[in-house]
Design a protein around this motif. Sequence first.
Motif, short mmCIF file in Angstrom:
data_model
loop_
_atom_site.label_atom_id
_atom_site.label_comp_id
_atom_site.label_asym_id
_atom_site.label_seq_id
_atom_site.Cartn_x
_atom_site.Cartn_y
_atom_site.Cartn_z
N VAL A 1 35.87 29.17 54.58
CA VAL A 1 34.94 30.06 53.77
C VAL A 1 33.69 29.47 54.57
CG1 VAL A 1 36.38 30.03 51.81
CG2 VAL A 1 34.94 28.16 51.97
N PRO A 2 32.68 30.35 54.47
CA PRO A 2 31.26 30.37 54.83
C PRO A 2 30.85 29.17 54.02
CG PRO A 2 31.64 32.50 54.23
CD PRO A 2 32.74 31.79 53.91
N LEU A 3 29.97 27.99 54.48
CA LEU A 3 29.24 27.07 54.05
C LEU A 3 27.82 26.93 54.32
CD1 LEU A 3 29.72 24.68 51.86
CD2 LEU A 3 30.26 23.34 54.02
N SER A 4 27.07 26.85 53.46
CA SER A 4 25.68 26.33 53.97
C SER A 4 25.05 24.96 53.31
CB SER A 4 24.52 27.41 53.32
OG SER A 4 24.79 27.48 51.87
N ALA B 1 33.23 21.59 44.30
CA ALA B 1 32.25 21.27 43.76
C ALA B 1 31.79 20.43 44.94
CB ALA B 1 32.39 20.40 42.65
N ALA B 2 30.32 20.19 45.31
CA ALA B 2 29.89 19.43 46.27
C ALA B 2 28.23 19.43 45.67
CB ALA B 2 29.73 20.13 47.57
N GLY B 3 28.19 17.87 45.67
CA GLY B 3 26.66 17.56 44.92
C GLY B 3 26.31 18.41 43.70
N GLY B 4 25.37 19.14 43.53
CA GLY B 4 25.25 19.85 42.16
C GLY B 4 25.73 21.48 42.36
N SER B 5 26.42 21.87 43.25
CA SER B 5 26.67 23.20 43.40
C SER B 5 28.33 23.15 43.16
CB SER B 5 26.47 23.55 44.56
OG SER B 5 26.97 23.13 45.90
N LYS B 6 28.81 24.38 42.54
CA LYS B 6 30.15 24.69 42.35
C LYS B 6 30.51 26.17 42.84
CE LYS B 6 30.83 21.73 38.61
NZ LYS B 6 31.23 21.40 37.06
N ALA C 1 33.42 20.37 56.77
CA ALA C 1 32.27 21.18 57.05
C ALA C 1 31.50 21.32 58.54
CB ALA C 1 31.23 20.69 56.15
N ARG C 2 31.82 22.16 59.17
CA ARG C 2 31.67 22.29 60.41
C ARG C 2 30.05 22.65 60.49
NH1 ARG C 2 35.64 25.86 63.97
NH2 ARG C 2 35.04 27.23 62.47
N HIS C 3 29.28 21.74 61.39
CA HIS C 3 27.83 21.99 61.40
C HIS C 3 27.35 23.31 62.04
CE1 HIS C 3 27.54 18.29 59.27
NE2 HIS C 3 27.69 17.34 60.58
N ALA C 4 27.38 23.27 63.25
CA ALA C 4 26.88 24.47 63.98
C ALA C 4 27.84 25.81 63.60
CB ALA C 4 27.47 24.22 65.39
#
Length: 367
Positions: free
Chosen positions: A323-326, A344-349, A235-238
């Motif tokens: 893919v885009p990631l927020s 799946a990450a945290g509570g999101s899929k 996961a790239r921050h910027a």
Amino acid sequence: MDTITIKAEGISVSVDLAVGHLADMVIDRDGRQLKPLHRAPWVGEPRATLPQDLPEGTVHLSGDFLCAPFSRSDVEAAPLHGWPANSAWDVVDSKATVDGWRAVFRLQRKVMGASVDKILTLRDDHPFLYQEHVFTGGSGAISVAHHPMTSMKDGGRLAFSPKRFAETPADPLEPDPSRGRFRLAYPARSADLAHFPAKDGGTMDLADYRMDQKREDFITLVEADHGGPGWTALARHAEADLVLVLKNPAELPITMLWVSNGGRDYAPWNGRHIGVLGIEDGRTAVGHAASIGDNWLKREGVATAFALGEGRDVSFRHVIGAVPLSGGEPPRELTMADGRMRLAAGGSKWEVAFDSDFLRIGRPVAG
């Protein structure tokens, strides 16, 4: 630079035919343009301004390329990472398919007597490049690795498929403080990737890429026996995206991480190779001779080379995408089935189109 670009709906990939490197990769998704691959800042500078003994693979250092062998070519004479990373490839075929594009390239040289083909496939609306390399004929054995590189403006966070352990080699890449610097301990080993021994005591989290740590580090992660695909997610921050690199662990049982964040002070690096991470899936030890001889990975039951032979094909597959990631957190779970990748990450899929048969998980591997 002699390049060819292949395209499908939502994705394009350019190949530098002088060395077989992926010079660029662009993914159009959700109204955004993602560029997951890195090019060294000196690429395109006049050759006379670079060190004369620099391998062509480093002169053109870009994206991803095939290493065969990985690192030292100390069995058959060749530059660092072998001829596939340093010499020309021909276009054998490149054309549209019913659902995308397929291109075949052939290395002009042979490796241990084997011909080498690179097969690149793009599928419409899939944010992935599907790669296969095929060695035909030859003799002896060859170590191999992919060498995808990404770069970050403000660091990122990693996640991995299950690993048995991580281990650094006996010596760091830059032991001379007048030339560079490193942060990990050498040699060292840990089954806990969040607490790996550091150079000056304490531990470091291998999943945390921080821009304030100027360093050149190299570490090998050995895949656990989990029955699924091997994967690395960044996961790239910027950049607000997720870079994904996938493999079949039976073919490529290790993942080597190369952290290159301003850790080299000599030309052509000159402290300007910043925020780069190599995610190098392979079947190798460090160097050709070490890979086909006795080495620490073999003693752990890990294959480090493919056997070549007349009338025999050896192949392995690999996938790179984004893919885009927020939110900035990589997935903790990744599965693939029925033409989809599920994350799946945290509570999101979420899920994305993916060729779930491509990596041939569960099929026997020769060599």
